[in-house]
Design a protein around this motif. Structure first.
Motif, PDB file in Angstrom:
ATOM      1  N   THR A  98       0.726  -1.119  -0.142  1.00 54.06           N
ATOM      2  CA  THR A  98      -0.011  -0.057  -0.013  1.00 54.06           C
ATOM      3  C   THR A  98       0.920   1.351   0.109  1.00 54.06           C
ATOM      4  O   THR A  98       2.117   1.229   0.646  1.00 54.06           O
ATOM      5  N   ARG A  99       0.488   2.312  -0.648  1.00 49.47           N
ATOM      6  CA  ARG A  99       1.294   3.534  -0.599  1.00 49.47           C
ATOM      7  C   ARG A  99       1.192   4.028   0.796  1.00 49.47           C
ATOM      8  O   ARG A  99       0.297   4.248   1.578  1.00 49.47           O
ATOM      9  N   PRO A 100       2.573   4.720   0.834  1.00 52.02           N
ATOM     10  CA  PRO A 100       2.646   5.314   2.470  1.00 52.02           C
ATOM     11  C   PRO A 100       1.583   6.530   2.378  1.00 52.02           C
ATOM     12  O   PRO A 100       1.217   6.679   4.027  1.00 52.02           O
ATOM     13  N   ALA A 101       0.981   7.134   1.706  1.00 51.68           N
ATOM     14  CA  ALA A 101       0.008   8.201   1.911  1.00 51.68           C
ATOM     15  C   ALA A 101      -1.395   7.566   2.623  1.00 51.68           C
ATOM     16  O   ALA A 101      -2.020   8.562   3.042  1.00 51.68           O
ATOM     17  N   TYR A 102      -1.691   6.464   2.323  1.00 52.27           N
ATOM     18  CA  TYR A 102      -2.883   5.723   2.965  1.00 52.27           C
ATOM     19  C   TYR A 102      -2.421   5.023   4.329  1.00 52.27           C
ATOM     20  O   TYR A 102      -3.190   4.394   4.736  1.00 52.27           O
ATOM     21  N   ALA A 103      -1.121   5.097   4.849  1.00 48.65           N
ATOM     22  CA  ALA A 103      -0.878   4.482   6.172  1.00 48.65           C
ATOM     23  C   ALA A 103      -1.854   4.789   7.248  1.00 48.65           C
ATOM     24  O   ALA A 103      -2.323   4.085   8.124  1.00 48.65           O
ATOM     25  N   SER A 104      -1.839   6.217   7.494  1.00 53.38           N
ATOM     26  CA  SER A 104      -2.653   6.835   8.352  1.00 53.38           C
ATOM     27  C   SER A 104      -4.318   6.423   8.409  1.00 53.38           C
ATOM     28  O   SER A 104      -4.901   5.986   9.291  1.00 53.38           O
ATOM     29  N   ALA A 105      -4.751   6.195   7.192  1.00 55.03           N
ATOM     30  CA  ALA A 105      -6.118   5.985   6.984  1.00 55.03           C
ATOM     31  C   ALA A 105      -6.268   4.112   7.084  1.00 55.03           C
ATOM     32  O   ALA A 105      -6.992   3.896   8.143  1.00 55.03           O
ATOM     33  N   ILE A 106      -5.099   3.492   6.914  1.00 56.23           N
ATOM     34  CA  ILE A 106      -5.131   2.043   7.534  1.00 56.23           C
ATOM     35  C   ILE A 106      -5.118   1.858   8.755  1.00 56.23           C
ATOM     36  O   ILE A 106      -5.872   1.179   9.686  1.00 56.23           O
ATOM     37  N   ARG A 107      -4.276   2.684   9.647  1.00 56.18           N
ATOM     38  CA  ARG A 107      -4.122   2.740  11.026  1.00 56.18           C
ATOM     39  C   ARG A 107      -5.468   2.917  11.667  1.00 56.18           C
ATOM     40  O   ARG A 107      -6.024   2.551  12.735  1.00 56.18           O
ATOM     41  N   ALA A 108      -6.097   4.026  11.174  1.00 53.94           N
ATOM     42  CA  ALA A 108      -7.258   4.647  11.727  1.00 53.94           C
ATOM     43  C   ALA A 108      -8.357   3.568  11.646  1.00 53.94           C
ATOM     44  O   ALA A 108      -9.461   3.505  12.444  1.00 53.94           O
ATOM     45  N   SER A 109      -8.365   2.810  10.555  1.00 51.79           N
ATOM     46  CA  SER A 109      -9.578   1.653  10.498  1.00 51.79           C
ATOM     47  C   SER A 109      -9.435   0.546  11.237  1.00 51.79           C
ATOM     48  O   SER A 109     -10.492   0.069  11.620  1.00 51.79           O
ATOM     49  N   GLN A 110      -8.159   0.528  11.814  1.00 53.55           N
ATOM     50  CA  GLN A 110      -8.012  -0.557  12.732  1.00 53.55           C
ATOM     51  C   GLN A 110      -8.158  -1.951  12.287  1.00 53.55           C
ATOM     52  O   GLN A 110      -8.602  -2.972  12.798  1.00 53.55           O
TER      53      GLN A 110
END
Length: 227
Positions: A98-110
């Motif tokens: 996954t692209r680094p720009a979406y890391a925060s979204a993935i973490r937030a989704s849990q």
């Protein structure tokens, strides 16, 4: 004396061989455009399904002998532009990331993710950094770097995470074991080789490494680390 071959072993080898024979790699009956497209889809499917980076030799088993793997990957990456994931080259092979720009979204989704590595404490992370830079290195040499003993439990934790492996015996008295990083370490941190490690000077500027005297006196610090 080698162990006798079992029936299941023969069946497994025969099945693999049959799969290779049945798969039409060359696809000579297809027009060039459709042939290339099929090769692209095969390569993407193999990379997508693999848990670890896929090397060139593995991908060559599913395409024609004169097919350029590099050009196939280039075309696949071009198609993935604008998507939240990409195909990257790490640890000697290609891997879906996954692209680094979406890391925060993935973490937030849990959401539970298959690629997440084990959580390391600050001290374990710093020990891993020291080993990465100064490998092969013994536990005693790590103790000199940190100014305190690095426990066997810390080393065991990093080994259990598949970040460390045993290196050659040290030429020092007692011939203690040394430790080195693994291919999984490169994969987990998105590096092709250890040459991709940041320059030590950059870590010094970031306050993560400080030198007192020579390289043997490198002191690694971590925010929140216990004295």
């Amino acid at each position: 004396m080698s162990e006798p071959e079992t029936a299941s072993t023969r069946r497994g080898r025969r099945s693999t061989s049959e799969d290779e024979i049945l798969l039409d790699r060359e696809l000579v009956d297809l027009p060039p455009e459709l042939r290339w497209r099929e090769w692209m889809l095969r390569v993407e499917a193999v990379i997508f399904a693999a848990a670890e980076p896929v090397g060139r030799e593995t991908l060559a088993r599913v395409v024609g002998k004169d097919c350029s793997i590099d050009l196939l990957i280039d075309d696949l990456r071009e198609e993935l532009k604008g998507r939240p994931y990409d195909i990257v080259f790490v640890a000697g092979g290609w891997h879906h990331r996954t692209r680094p720009a979406y890391a925060s979204a993935i973490r937030a989704s849990q959401a539970s993710t298959g690629g997440g590595g084990p959580a390391l404490s600050d001290f374990e992370a710093m020990v891993l950094v020291a080993i990465a830079y100064f490998q092969p290195i013994t536990r005693g040499e790590l103790g000199k770097i940190f100014g305190k003993e690095v426990s066997r439990d810390t080393i065991a934790s990093l080994r259990n995470a598949n970040f460390l492996a045993s290196g050659p015996r040290s030429p020092t008295p007692g011939a203690p074991y040394t430790y080195v990083t693994t291919k999984h370490f490169l994969t987990a941190f998105g590096m092709q080789t250890l040459r991709d490690l940041p320059d030590i000077e950059a870590l010094e500027d970031a306050g993560l490494l400080s030198r007192q005297g020579g390289q043997e006196d490198v002191l690694v610090t971590a925010e929140g680390e216990e004295e």
